[in-house]
Design a protein around this motif. Structure first.
Motif, PDB file in Angstrom:
ATOM      1  N   GLY A  50       0.806  -1.209   0.000  1.00 22.92           N
ATOM      2  CA  GLY A  50       0.000   0.000   0.000  1.00 22.92           C
ATOM      3  C   GLY A  50       0.840   1.261   0.000  1.00 22.92           C
ATOM      4  O   GLY A  50       2.070   1.222  -0.134  1.00 22.92           O
ATOM      5  N   GLU A  51       0.149   2.400   0.163  1.00 25.16           N
ATOM      6  CA  GLU A  51       0.818   3.687   0.164  1.00 25.16           C
ATOM      7  C   GLU A  51       0.298   4.542   1.308  1.00 25.16           C
ATOM      8  O   GLU A  51      -0.864   4.429   1.711  1.00 25.16           O
ATOM      9  CB  GLU A  51       0.592   4.412  -1.170  1.00 25.16           C
ATOM     10  CG  GLU A  51       1.220   3.719  -2.369  1.00 25.16           C
ATOM     11  CD  GLU A  51       1.035   4.517  -3.648  1.00 25.16           C
ATOM     12  OE1 GLU A  51       0.431   5.610  -3.585  1.00 25.16           O
ATOM     13  OE2 GLU A  51       1.494   4.046  -4.704  1.00 25.16           O
ATOM     14  N   ARG A 103      -0.810  -3.129   6.289  1.00 24.86           N
ATOM     15  CA  ARG A 103      -0.992  -2.392   5.029  1.00 24.86           C
ATOM     16  C   ARG A 103      -1.119  -0.898   5.302  1.00 24.86           C
ATOM     17  O   ARG A 103      -1.698  -0.483   6.314  1.00 24.86           O
ATOM     18  CB  ARG A 103      -2.237  -2.890   4.285  1.00 24.86           C
ATOM     19  CG  ARG A 103      -2.438  -2.293   2.915  1.00 24.86           C
ATOM     20  CD  ARG A 103      -3.608  -2.916   2.167  1.00 24.86           C
ATOM     21  NE  ARG A 103      -3.733  -2.333   0.841  1.00 24.86           N
ATOM     22  CZ  ARG A 103      -3.022  -2.700  -0.217  1.00 24.86           C
ATOM     23  NH1 ARG A 103      -2.138  -3.682  -0.090  1.00 24.86           N
ATOM     24  NH2 ARG A 103      -3.182  -2.113  -1.388  1.00 24.86           N
ATOM     25  N   LEU A 104      -0.558  -0.109   4.382  1.00 26.48           N
ATOM     26  CA  LEU A 104      -0.721   1.340   4.408  1.00 26.48           C
ATOM     27  C   LEU A 104      -1.908   1.701   3.524  1.00 26.48           C
ATOM     28  O   LEU A 104      -1.993   1.253   2.369  1.00 26.48           O
ATOM     29  CB  LEU A 104       0.549   2.022   3.893  1.00 26.48           C
ATOM     30  CG  LEU A 104       1.852   1.638   4.609  1.00 26.48           C
ATOM     31  CD1 LEU A 104       3.051   2.269   3.896  1.00 26.48           C
ATOM     32  CD2 LEU A 104       1.807   2.077   6.061  1.00 26.48           C
ATOM     33  N   VAL A 126      -3.527   3.336   8.674  1.00 21.53           N
ATOM     34  CA  VAL A 126      -2.621   2.189   8.708  1.00 21.53           C
ATOM     35  C   VAL A 126      -3.361   1.013   9.316  1.00 21.53           C
ATOM     36  O   VAL A 126      -3.972   1.133  10.389  1.00 21.53           O
ATOM     37  CB  VAL A 126      -1.351   2.499   9.525  1.00 21.53           C
ATOM     38  CG1 VAL A 126      -0.489   1.250   9.649  1.00 21.53           C
ATOM     39  CG2 VAL A 126      -0.549   3.629   8.888  1.00 21.53           C
ATOM     40  N   ARG A 127      -3.345  -0.109   8.607  1.00 18.45           N
ATOM     41  CA  ARG A 127      -3.955  -1.342   9.102  1.00 18.45           C
ATOM     42  C   ARG A 127      -2.859  -2.203   9.730  1.00 18.45           C
ATOM     43  O   ARG A 127      -1.803  -2.411   9.133  1.00 18.45           O
ATOM     44  CB  ARG A 127      -4.636  -2.106   7.973  1.00 18.45           C
ATOM     45  CG  ARG A 127      -5.385  -3.376   8.421  1.00 18.45           C
ATOM     46  CD  ARG A 127      -6.090  -4.036   7.252  1.00 18.45           C
ATOM     47  NE  ARG A 127      -7.085  -3.145   6.682  1.00 18.45           N
ATOM     48  CZ  ARG A 127      -8.332  -3.008   7.154  1.00 18.45           C
ATOM     49  NH1 ARG A 127      -8.724  -3.728   8.203  1.00 18.45           N
ATOM     50  NH2 ARG A 127      -9.162  -2.167   6.580  1.00 18.45           N
TER      51      ARG A 127
END
Length: 452
Positions: A155-156, A292-293, A298-299
């Motif tokens: 992710g980002e 993940r981002l 943020v996860r």
């Protein structure tokens, strides 16, 4: 050509300079910045210092000091980085070798000469002038906390992201949700500091660790590890320290942190007098690893999601020698094959100073390494055969893998007193390969590269 090159005037490089100066061994020291001190020089114009303004040492004053030059008695047990930088200046001036350091000079290439010895190419930062000089030997003391190691998460992220290497002050973090990633000493320092101004500081921890206070039994914690106690069986040392630590801190899970998946002493310690207090006061909130981002969110691995404004990655450093070709010394995932963390087997006249991560302070170990190398230069000590060195490296690596959790952080780990004794033993070795400066200068064959 019995002259030596020292690369870097940080804490390890100036230790080498002091020893060479005291022995009357001619040398040149090249330093990219304008001053000595390396990482301990805040806002160092070498562009590689990672000191933040609030930084204090994590090893106590007396353990960190060079044996040849104690720190001032009016220094606190854990001095501020400005005091350490002043100490380095006093050290250099006391022993009178500042004029031997060529500042604002970058080493760009180090390669073996066809007729023996080394050619060292430097660039003058202010003029751009490039020069190449011959040396019988080279001491590499460029440090290993300057090339940031970045993680790669899916992710980002939309907000500002920095590495701890570039963190200086909590300015700009006021009222923000801050995510600090990592569980080393820099991570907990930055998490605690930003938590004083942030809306909330989250600390993402991939693996549990034992958080060690700076004081136990009213003394700096590292003073409990003495030359005598360090000779006790490791299991007994660990048991004694673990009992004291449990009485002080309890369990890490009591603070919302993961329980360590390793025993005390099997990973480089996380030292903090503040972290657990900031957690129980609700200003630092532990989180597991990032999954993940997701833009401004943020996860995490436990399925929770938090809105985050800024991320600080405290994810360590790459060991890098940009002036050495891989066919001379190869680095693979921060792993370098060196005898006693100093000598690459089969390569004459190349030595590494301070390339270790001790349970204790680097400075006196770099000083001891430099004394050993000077003994070698003067012919007072010898090296074992290349075959013997490779066997000893293999044994050390096996012990390292057995002792420490697998991590790029632990490839250069040593125990302070054990390592000090091993260097002292090497200084007494009288039989073996002669690598004195006279022998190096007279040797006609070029150094052989390390096998890939």
């Amino acid at each position: 050509m019995e002259r030596v090159c020292v690369i870097g005037a940080g804490s390890s490089g100036i230790a080498s300079c002091q020893v060479l100066k005291a022995r009357g061994i001619p040398f040149d020291c090249y330093e990219v910045g304008s001053e000595v001190g390396g990482n301990w020089r805040y806002q160092n114009d070498n562009g590689m210092s990672s000191a933040y303004w609030s930084l204090h040492i994590n090893t106590s004053r007396d353990l960190m000091a060079y044996r040849s030059f104690p720190m001032p008695e009016d220094y606190p047990d854990f001095p501020h980085h400005t005091q350490i930088a002043a100490y380095f200046d006093a050290y250099v001036d006391h022993f009178g070798f500042r004029e031997d350091i060529q500042f604002r000079t970058e080493v760009t290439d180090v390669r073996p000469r066809p007729d023996g010895g080394w050619d060292v190419t430097v660039r003058r930062r202010d003029s751009g002038e490039v020069e190449t000089h011959p040396y019988a030997a080279v001491l590499v003391a460029n440090g290993h906390h300057w090339d940031p190691r970045w993680p790669d998460f899916p992710g980002e992220f939309d907000g500002p992201v920095i590495h701890s290497h570039d963190y200086k002050t909590p300015e700009g973090y006021e009222g923000k949700n801050v995510l600090v990633v990592g569980f080393g000493n820099s991570a907990v320092d930055i998490a605690c500091e930003t938590s004083r101004v942030s809306k909330m500081t989250y600390l993402s921890v991939r693996r549990g660790a034992h958080v060690i206070p700076k004081y136990l039994k009213g003394r700096p914690v590292d003073e409990l590890n003495t030359p005598f106690t360090s000779r006790l069986p490791f299991w007994l040392q660990r048991t004694l320290y673990a009992r004291m630590l449990k009485k002080v801190n309890g369990k890490m899970s009591d603070y919302g942190l993961p329980e360590p998946d390793h025993k005390l002493g099997e990973a480089h310690p996380t030292i903090s007098a503040e972290l657990l207090n900031r957690i129980v006061h609700g200003r630092v909130r532990p989180k597991p690893n990032i999954e993940r981002l997701e833009g401004d969110r943020v996860r995490f691995a436990d399925g929770t999601v938090e809105q985050i404004d800024r991320i600080v990655y405290c994810t360590g450093y790459n060991i890098t020698f940009p002036f050495l070709d891989d066919d001379i010394v190869r680095v693979e995932d921060n792993h370098v094959r060196l005898y006693k963390r100093v000598v690459p087997p089969g390569i004459d006249g190349l030595f590494f100073i301070g390339l270790l991560q001790p349970l204790g302070a680097i400075m006196p170990l770099a000083e001891a390494q430099s004394e050993w190398v000077a003994d070698l230069f003067e012919g007072k000590a010898k090296l074992p055969s290349e075959e013997q060195m490779h066997k000893e490296i293999a044994r050390d690596e096996k012990r390292l893998r057995k002792r420490y959790v697998a991590s790029a952080r632990h490839t250069i780990q040593v125990d302070f007193w054990d390592y000090m004794r091993s260097v002292e033993k090497e200084r007494k070795r009288k039989r073996g390969r002669d690598v004195s400066l006279r022998a190096l200068a007279g040797r006609r064959e070029a150094p052989a590269p390390v096998a890939a």
